[in-house]
Design a protein around this motif. Structure first.
Motif: not given
Length: 247
Positions: A66, A190, A193, A210, A213
């Motif tokens: 990410d 995902r 988020v 976050y 997640y």
């Protein structure tokens, strides 16, 4: 009927006809005890050190991937950003299913690749909703596309399980609904988020923190394994991986 025997009964000292095996000290092992021992071993493998390390690595991969996607060179190119983001979905789905089943033989690799492919293919509904192959149109939808509705996950998995029962598919395919669950759930978490989870007909949740997640993604394979154990699917997978059942 020859009886049921397991790996614990496969030694020369075992007797499939009697449903008994011998322990290391020569004492007989009842069939039920052997089966229950294998079940316990399958469940313990879910929380083995290798499995926990793989899950920790999965969580770290989520963070690294990410952050990598936020690099200016990627953000400046829409197609590159979309392709890498989708590839990340696929790799997370692939990795998660590998934690669930382990990689013991070649066919397991095919399963893992299929899980990654399913996690990636979910994003095709963006193009379906846009009615175009334009990436700009696909990422600028006024509403979320159908496969991103989290309420569909249990519905699709249960429908697949029902179709497999109606079609009398062999036990080798018993894990397919769970694979679909992992592929879709990791993808949705995902995406959550940024936009939260879309739970029809109740609407969207708040965006997921976050940390939630990452932790959910890392623990989801273990939750899936426990549920598979409770529903008996784990026993079928153990059979597929070499536990002999001869009735």
């Amino acid at each position: 009927m020859q009886g049921i025997y397991s790996k614990l009964d496969s030694s020369p000292s075992a007797s499939p006809l009697l449903g008994l095996g011998l322990r290391g000290d020569g004492a007989p092992v009842p069939l039920s005890l052997a089966v229950e021992t294998e079940k316990a071993q399958a469940l313990l493998q879910t929380f083995s050190s290798a499995s926990l390390l793989a899950s920790a690595g999965l969580g770290m991969f989520c963070v690294v991937a990410d952050h990598g996607l936020q690099l200016p060179v990627i953000q400046q190119h829409l197609w590159l950003r979309a392709v890498l983001d989708n590839a990340t979905h696929g790799l997370i789905g692939l990795w998660s299913w590998a934690v669930v089943i382990g990689l013991r033989k070649k066919s397991d690799l095919y399963e893992v690749l299929l899980a990654g492919l399913l996690a990636s293919l979910i994003d095709l509904d963006h193009f379906y909703m846009a009615g175009s192959l334009s990436i700009k149109a696909a990422v600028s939808l006024p509403q979320r596309p159908p496969l991103h509705c989290s309420s569909l996950i249990p519905l699709l998995c249960l429908s697949l399980r029902f179709l497999m029962w109606v079609g009398r598919l062999k036990d080798a395919w018993c894990s397919l609904p769970w694979m679909l669950f992992i592929s879709m759930a990791t993808h949705h978490v995902r995406d959550g988020v940024r936009r939260g989870l879309w739970v029809c007909p109740f609407g969207n949740t708040a965006p997921l923190p976050y940390w939630l997640y990452v932790s959910t993604t890392a623990t989801l394979p273990h939750l899936c394994s426990v549920l598979m154990y409770l529903t008996g699917t784990r026993d079928m997978i153990s059979t597929k991986h070499g536990v002999a059942i001869d009735v």
